[in-house]
Enzyme design. Sequence first.
Site, PDB file in Angstrom:
ATOM      1  N   GLY A  23      -4.701  -8.229  -7.675  1.00 14.42           N
ATOM      2  CA  GLY A  23      -4.631  -6.761  -7.478  1.00 14.42           C
ATOM      3  C   GLY A  23      -4.791  -6.109  -8.730  1.00 14.42           C
ATOM      4  O   GLY A  23      -4.604  -4.803  -8.928  1.00 14.42           O
ATOM      5  N   ASN A  99       0.799  -8.547  -8.427  1.00 16.52           N
ATOM      6  CA  ASN A  99       0.716  -6.947  -8.454  1.00 16.52           C
ATOM      7  C   ASN A  99       0.249  -6.330  -7.392  1.00 16.52           C
ATOM      8  O   ASN A  99       0.395  -5.075  -7.097  1.00 16.52           O
ATOM      9  CB  ASN A  99       0.187  -6.668  -9.904  1.00 16.52           C
ATOM     10  CG  ASN A  99      -0.627  -5.056 -10.023  1.00 16.52           C
ATOM     11  OD1 ASN A  99       0.359  -4.124 -10.253  1.00 16.52           O
ATOM     12  ND2 ASN A  99      -1.634  -4.991  -9.552  1.00 16.52           N
ATOM     13  N   SER A 154       9.121  -2.053  -6.898  1.00 17.37           N
ATOM     14  CA  SER A 154       8.864  -0.549  -6.992  1.00 17.37           C
ATOM     15  C   SER A 154      10.325  -0.043  -6.784  1.00 17.37           C
ATOM     16  O   SER A 154      11.210  -0.492  -6.397  1.00 17.37           O
ATOM     17  CB  SER A 154       8.285   0.037  -5.824  1.00 17.37           C
ATOM     18  OG  SER A 154       8.111   1.338  -5.886  1.00 17.37           O
ATOM     19  N   TYR A 167       7.029   0.834   3.412  1.00 20.77           N
ATOM     20  CA  TYR A 167       6.588   0.593   2.106  1.00 20.77           C
ATOM     21  C   TYR A 167       7.960   0.414   1.310  1.00 20.77           C
ATOM     22  O   TYR A 167       8.143  -0.655   0.443  1.00 20.77           O
ATOM     23  CB  TYR A 167       5.598   1.644   1.230  1.00 20.77           C
ATOM     24  CG  TYR A 167       5.410   1.569  -0.342  1.00 20.77           C
ATOM     25  CD1 TYR A 167       4.554   0.724  -0.352  1.00 20.77           C
ATOM     26  CD2 TYR A 167       6.196   2.090  -1.353  1.00 20.77           C
ATOM     27  CE1 TYR A 167       4.213   0.316  -1.881  1.00 20.77           C
ATOM     28  CE2 TYR A 167       5.946   1.861  -2.491  1.00 20.77           C
ATOM     29  CZ  TYR A 167       4.941   1.107  -2.718  1.00 20.77           C
ATOM     30  OH  TYR A 167       4.408   0.879  -4.319  1.00 20.77           O
ATOM     31  N   SER A 168       8.874   1.028   1.508  1.00 23.42           N
ATOM     32  CA  SER A 168      10.211   1.072   1.042  1.00 23.42           C
ATOM     33  C   SER A 168      10.895  -0.215   1.149  1.00 23.42           C
ATOM     34  O   SER A 168      11.272  -1.189   0.667  1.00 23.42           O
ATOM     35  CB  SER A 168      11.147   2.022   0.905  1.00 23.42           C
ATOM     36  OG  SER A 168      10.656   3.161   0.698  1.00 23.42           O
ATOM     37  N   THR A 169      10.596  -0.659   2.807  1.00 20.67           N
ATOM     38  CA  THR A 169      11.145  -1.821   3.160  1.00 20.67           C
ATOM     39  C   THR A 169      10.587  -3.045   2.642  1.00 20.67           C
ATOM     40  O   THR A 169      11.167  -4.045   2.163  1.00 20.67           O
ATOM     41  CB  THR A 169      11.033  -1.726   4.787  1.00 20.67           C
ATOM     42  OG1 THR A 169      11.559  -0.721   5.140  1.00 20.67           O
ATOM     43  CG2 THR A 169      11.691  -3.156   5.321  1.00 20.67           C
ATOM     44  N   ILE A 200       3.324   6.431 -11.393  1.00 23.92           N
ATOM     45  CA  ILE A 200       2.201   6.317 -12.088  1.00 23.92           C
ATOM     46  C   ILE A 200       1.177   6.769 -11.352  1.00 23.92           C
ATOM     47  O   ILE A 200       1.010   6.204 -10.311  1.00 23.92           O
ATOM     48  CB  ILE A 200       2.078   4.754 -12.352  1.00 23.92           C
ATOM     49  CG1 ILE A 200       3.146   4.281 -13.141  1.00 23.92           C
ATOM     50  CG2 ILE A 200       0.742   4.371 -13.212  1.00 23.92           C
ATOM     51  CD1 ILE A 200       4.144   3.135 -12.428  1.00 23.92           C
TER      52      ILE A 200
HETATM   53  P1  NAP Z   1      -3.895   0.456  -7.002  1.00 19.42           P
HETATM   54  O1  NAP Z   1      -4.661   0.932  -8.183  1.00 19.42           O
HETATM   55  O2  NAP Z   1      -4.354   0.848  -5.601  1.00 19.42           O
HETATM   56  O3  NAP Z   1      -3.791  -0.924  -7.033  1.00 19.42           O
HETATM   57  C1  NAP Z   1      -3.638  -2.035  -6.417  1.00 19.42           C
HETATM   58  C2  NAP Z   1      -4.753  -3.230  -6.388  1.00 19.42           C
HETATM   59  O4  NAP Z   1      -4.455  -4.008  -5.327  1.00 19.42           O
HETATM   60  C3  NAP Z   1      -6.061  -2.515  -5.895  1.00 19.42           C
HETATM   61  O5  NAP Z   1      -6.992  -2.843  -6.750  1.00 19.42           O
HETATM   62  C4  NAP Z   1      -6.587  -3.016  -4.341  1.00 19.42           C
HETATM   63  O6  NAP Z   1      -7.682  -3.520  -4.333  1.00 19.42           O
HETATM   64  C5  NAP Z   1      -5.542  -4.444  -4.754  1.00 19.42           C
HETATM   65  N1  NAP Z   1      -5.469  -5.204  -3.345  1.00 19.42           N
HETATM   66  C6  NAP Z   1      -5.276  -4.494  -1.811  1.00 19.42           C
HETATM   67  N2  NAP Z   1      -4.981  -5.489  -1.109  1.00 19.42           N
HETATM   68  C7  NAP Z   1      -5.064  -6.686  -1.964  1.00 19.42           C
HETATM   69  C8  NAP Z   1      -5.149  -7.962  -1.334  1.00 19.42           C
HETATM   70  N3  NAP Z   1      -5.134  -8.308   0.048  1.00 19.42           N
HETATM   71  N4  NAP Z   1      -5.569  -8.820  -2.131  1.00 19.42           N
HETATM   72  C9  NAP Z   1      -5.707  -8.592  -3.724  1.00 19.42           C
HETATM   73  N5  NAP Z   1      -5.776  -7.483  -4.092  1.00 19.42           N
HETATM   74  C10 NAP Z   1      -5.441  -6.293  -3.085  1.00 19.42           C
HETATM   75  O7  NAP Z   1      -2.488   0.801  -7.002  1.00 19.42           O
HETATM   76  P2  NAP Z   1      -1.298   0.697  -8.483  1.00 19.42           P
HETATM   77  O8  NAP Z   1      -0.361   1.867  -8.113  1.00 19.42           O
HETATM   78  O9  NAP Z   1      -1.849   0.037  -9.581  1.00 19.42           O
HETATM   79  O10 NAP Z   1      -0.364  -0.455  -7.470  1.00 19.42           O
HETATM   80  C11 NAP Z   1      -0.096  -1.529  -8.264  1.00 19.42           C
HETATM   81  C12 NAP Z   1       1.431  -1.979  -7.742  1.00 19.42           C
HETATM   82  O11 NAP Z   1       2.172  -1.320  -8.170  1.00 19.42           O
HETATM   83  C13 NAP Z   1       1.454  -2.339  -6.279  1.00 19.42           C
HETATM   84  O12 NAP Z   1       2.126  -3.313  -5.755  1.00 19.42           O
HETATM   85  C14 NAP Z   1       2.251  -0.806  -5.842  1.00 19.42           C
HETATM   86  O13 NAP Z   1       3.029  -1.208  -4.870  1.00 19.42           O
HETATM   87  C15 NAP Z   1       2.965  -1.064  -7.196  1.00 19.42           C
HETATM   88  N6  NAP Z   1       3.714   0.272  -7.663  1.00 19.42           N
HETATM   89  C16 NAP Z   1       2.987   1.533  -8.009  1.00 19.42           C
HETATM   90  C17 NAP Z   1       3.553   2.573  -8.273  1.00 19.42           C
HETATM   91  C18 NAP Z   1       2.809   3.866  -8.614  1.00 19.42           C
HETATM   92  O14 NAP Z   1       3.608   4.873  -9.063  1.00 19.42           O
HETATM   93  N7  NAP Z   1       1.673   3.819  -8.684  1.00 19.42           N
HETATM   94  C19 NAP Z   1       4.979   2.663  -8.136  1.00 19.42           C
HETATM   95  C20 NAP Z   1       5.801   1.615  -7.860  1.00 19.42           C
HETATM   96  C21 NAP Z   1       5.008   0.248  -7.655  1.00 19.42           C
HETATM   97  P3  NAP Z   1      -8.542  -2.205  -3.441  1.00 19.42           P
HETATM   98  O15 NAP Z   1      -8.347  -0.913  -4.239  1.00 19.42           O
HETATM   99  O16 NAP Z   1     -10.032  -2.695  -3.486  1.00 19.42           O
HETATM  100  O17 NAP Z   1      -7.837  -2.103  -2.040  1.00 19.42           O
END
Ligand code: NAP
Length: 278
Positions: A23, A99, A154, A167-169, A200
Amino acid sequence: MEKDFEVGLNMINLSGKEAIVTGAGSGIGRGICSVLALAGANVLVTDISGKGAEDTLKHCGYGDKFRARQMDVTNENSIDEIISEHIKDRKKIDILVNNAGIIGSEGWSNREIPNSQDWTEVYEVNVRGVVKVSERVSKEFQNQKRGKIINIASIAARQGSPDSPHYSTSKAAVVSWTQSHALQMAAYNVNVNAVCPGLIWTPIWESIARKRSQFGGSLETKGLEGKKLFDQTVKAWVPLQREQTPEDIGNMVAFLASDLAENITGQSINVDGGRFTN
Ligand code: NAP
């Protein structure tokens, strides 16, 4: 303000290590790739979007330290193809960062309560995706008798959420899986840990902001929009009064991937500016 984290990174030496990040086509994944390369690792940037993975390559500019591949974490064939190809080319894997994650299915932010598709898709990517990639890579780690896995969970795992319980679950499940997998892999000298990012500003948060602007949330955010809503949330929730960055998460990942963290396993570490203190 000048940052001194590069001093820390000088101690974290990942030279010659082979890392795979899922990801990594945007947001936090991109920051993780960048920090791992800065610490010396070669990085296989993977994402469901091949273009996203290629964009990370261009954006970070680490030349031949990065390779990009399309990989869907929900698809066992896709995972096996990419991991097998990597082993053929590079002979080993040292670091896996799980990720990839989503917040909901199509149209999630326009629904006050998540529907059954939201629950199913989020479980498939956030939980089953982490397990599938971990199990495939763990076969290599068992042969190598070493390896590091870092799962991106998270702070949503730390407390239930009224508007995104699915999502939390899913993230609580990642914390639990991290503990189980650490115990399964300890006999093979493999460390398995999780990082719990705080707030973030990435596409996931843009989608949360769209939803909370329409329906409100635990804060008075109805009517506020986009980054303004996010900034208000940071102000209300984060004791250190600042948002976290993809590189903050990358720094913790690099530490957990390094020899400095050899005796840490089964842990889930908050990087959240003090939002949760246990
Ligand atoms: P993001 O920019 O949307 O990044 C997630 C990436 O995962 C995107 O590039 C998405 O591609 C890709 N993805 C989705 N489904 C996928 C699949 N089946 N196989 C491979 N890749 C896939 O969001 P982010 O905030 O950076 O999130 C990254 C991680 O951090 C996630 O696990 C999220 O839950 C966690 N997180 C984020 C935050 C926050 O505040 N942002 C806080 C806590 C945890 P597409 O865009 O093409 O769908």
